[in-house]
Design an enzyme around this catalytic site. Structure first.
Site, short mmCIF file in Angstrom:
data_model
loop_
_atom_site.label_atom_id
_atom_site.label_comp_id
_atom_site.label_asym_id
_atom_site.label_seq_id
_atom_site.Cartn_x
_atom_site.Cartn_y
_atom_site.Cartn_z
CG HIS A 254 -1.81 1.16 1.37
ND1 HIS A 254 -3.12 1.14 0.95
CD2 HIS A 254 -1.60 2.40 1.86
CE1 HIS A 254 -3.67 2.32 1.18
NE2 HIS A 254 -2.76 3.10 1.74
CD GLU A 255 1.48 3.58 3.70
OE1 GLU A 255 1.65 4.67 3.13
OE2 GLU A 255 0.42 3.28 4.31
CG HIS A 258 0.14 6.26 -0.54
ND1 HIS A 258 -0.88 6.99 -1.09
CD2 HIS A 258 -0.43 5.56 0.48
CE1 HIS A 258 -2.01 6.74 -0.43
NE2 HIS A 258 -1.76 5.87 0.52
CD GLU A 284 -5.76 5.39 0.62
OE1 GLU A 284 -4.86 6.26 0.74
OE2 GLU A 284 -5.74 4.33 1.25
ZN ZN Z 1 -3.10 5.19 1.98
#
Ligand code: ZN
Length: 484
Positions: A254-255, A258, A284
């Site tokens: 997830h990170e 980003h 997101e």
């Molecule tokens: Zn996030």
């Protein structure tokens, strides 16, 4: 047009202050000692006052008046920041910042002690500030909450979000209910996993996904997050639990999602006020795309799973790839947002959206918010929170004054599904994943989304990439196809 020298100087100063505040915040969340915040918050207060002065002053006002029709992204942003802040008296602005810099500790203590009473007064003060500021800033927005939503996702007001969340309610809640009594299929996840080995695997995984450690770092914090100074310094964090393998792996993916976005911001935009991701929701959409749409697919794990099995041979040698994939896609309605499966996730957001509307638009008091929270959880997930820490105390956001942020998470998922629907027509996604060619997917996103930074809004990006503005249908279809 070129930015005049005096305005450029203010923008440079603003960039320097933001850099300092970003670093202090990074430090606070990773390494700073617990007792230090009280004194450090003095410096934060002064820096925030200086930041305010860079955005709101006579030179900026004059500049905006002279450039009423100029619509470059930078001028649009200067104008928005001026308008958003000009109505707020400077002492109230810094008073609010001081309150929120302390509120985080108070919230954390209340959560740890499982006692909402310890936090009620602080939360009440924060909501009062947020409503007051929204009232100062309200122009054509229909409701106070619309003012806040506009900060995170321009163009997505209550009227539009009500339609989106009504679809979640009518189409997704029934699917979640069907899974309520599913047998658990991921017992492998809760065995004992050596933390050092988890860290090594996550570093490997981040590199595999294209995260460039020459321009980025990965540290540890209680809640994983991503921040950046510019496109040559992108920082992500992760956290590790000995008896939960999935948590670290999927937080890492997830990170990195980003992080890739910020690493892909072009040199000519970085360190300008539009040199970052377009919006919270679009950011997101990238993290969730990597985490869920790709990261939980069989094609993604085909070339990787052997390495994971080797790393944790004792626990995984008898778990086939097929079984692993079923396990990491398990649906298990629960009370904690950050642990939610992909299907239940938007319901957590829908509940926060309804509670925030009550707080900001209806002026409901904090006891009413808690009551509504618990009732909605019971109604939509079938489980009623027993403890404060797993109820209204669970999220950090409100302690930072961030109301209107939560919907971005659900919108991000939905943007991701809409983008994926188009990507599948342009690329052979499964083949690329199976052969480990993630860079082709990364380049696609860079070309279609990342390279524009914040010069475009979400709906403009969606229109460019997919041929239509936001359409929640793709997300609903994606979830139903995967989980029905
Ligand atoms: Zn996030």
């Amino acid at each position: 047009m070129d930015t005049p020298l005096n305005i450029q100087k203010l923008l440079d100063k603003r960039m320097a202050i933001t850099t300092a505040l970003t670093l202090i915040d990074w430090d606070e969340q990773t390494l700073a000692p617990e007792g230090g915040m009280e004194l450090t918050s003095n410096a934060i207060k002064i820096l925030n006052e200086e930041l305010y002065s860079c955005m709101v002053n006579d030179e900026i006002r004059q500049f905006i008046n002279e450039n009423k029709t100029d619509e470059t992204a930078i001028i649009r942003k200067i104008r928005k920041d001026y308008k958003d802040n000009v109505g707020i008296p400077k002492d109230e602005f810094s008073g609010f910042r001081t309150l929120t810099s302390k509120a985080n500790r108070i919230w954390a203590k209340a959560k740890e002690e499982d006692n909402f009473d310890l936090y009620k007064e602080t939360l009440t003060q924060i909501i009062e500030y947020v409503r007051k500021f929204a009232r100062y800033r309200q122009k054509e927005e229909k409701t106070l909450y619309d003012v806040l939503l506009n900060d995170y996702e321009p163009g997505f007001d209550v009227a539009r979000l009500d339609v989106f969340f009504d679809m979640i309610k009518s189409e997704i809640v029934p699917v979640v209910k069907k899974h309520r009594n599913d047998k658990s299929v991921n017992s492998f996840n809760y065995k004992k996993y050596d933390i050092e080995k988890q860290k090594q695997f996550c570093e490997y995984l981040a590199t595999y996904l294209g995260f460039d450690f020459k321009r980025g770092v990965m540290a540890e914090s209680a809640h994983p997050f991503t921040t950046n100074l510019h496109n040559k310094d992108v920082r992500i964090t992760n956290h590790y639990y000995e008896c939960d393998l999935e948590d670290a792996i999927f937080s890492c993916i997830h990170e990195v999602g980003h992080g890739l976005y910020e690493l892909n911001i072009p040199d000519n935009l970085t360190q300008t006020i539009v040199g970052t991701g377009a919006t919270m929701g679009m950011h997101e959409s990238q993290s969730r795309f990597y985490e869920n749409i790709i990261g939980r697919s069989k094609a993604f794990w085909k070339p990787l799973y052997g390495k994971l099995q080797d790393t944790f041979a004792d626990n995984l040698k008898d778990v086939e790839l097929e079984q692993f994939i079923i396990g990491i896609n398990e649906v298990k309605p629960g009370l904690i947002r950050t642990q939610a499966d992909e299907l239940t996730y938007p319901i957590h957001i829908m509940i926060r959206y309804e509670v925030e509307k009550m707080a900001i638009n209806d002026g409901a008091d904090v006891d009413e918010l808690k009551k509504a929270w618990d009732q909605m959880y019971e109604e939509y997930t079938g489980i009623r929170p027993e403890r404060d820490s797993e109820s209204i105390l669970q999220d950090v956001h409100w302690s930072g004054g961030d109301f209107g942020y939560f919907p971005s998470y659900a919108l991000g998922n939905a943007f991701g599904a809409q983008i994926f629907n188009t990507m599948k027509k342009d690329l052979k996604v499964d083949e690329l994943l199976e052969s480990g060619k993630i860079s082709v997917i990364n380049d696609y996103l860079k070309e279609k989304i990342h390279k524009y930074g914040a010069t475009l809004e979400s709906n403009e990006i969606l229109l460019n990439v997919t041929g239509e503005e936001f359409n929640p249908k793709y997300y609903i279809d994606y979830l139903k196809e995967k989980f029905m």
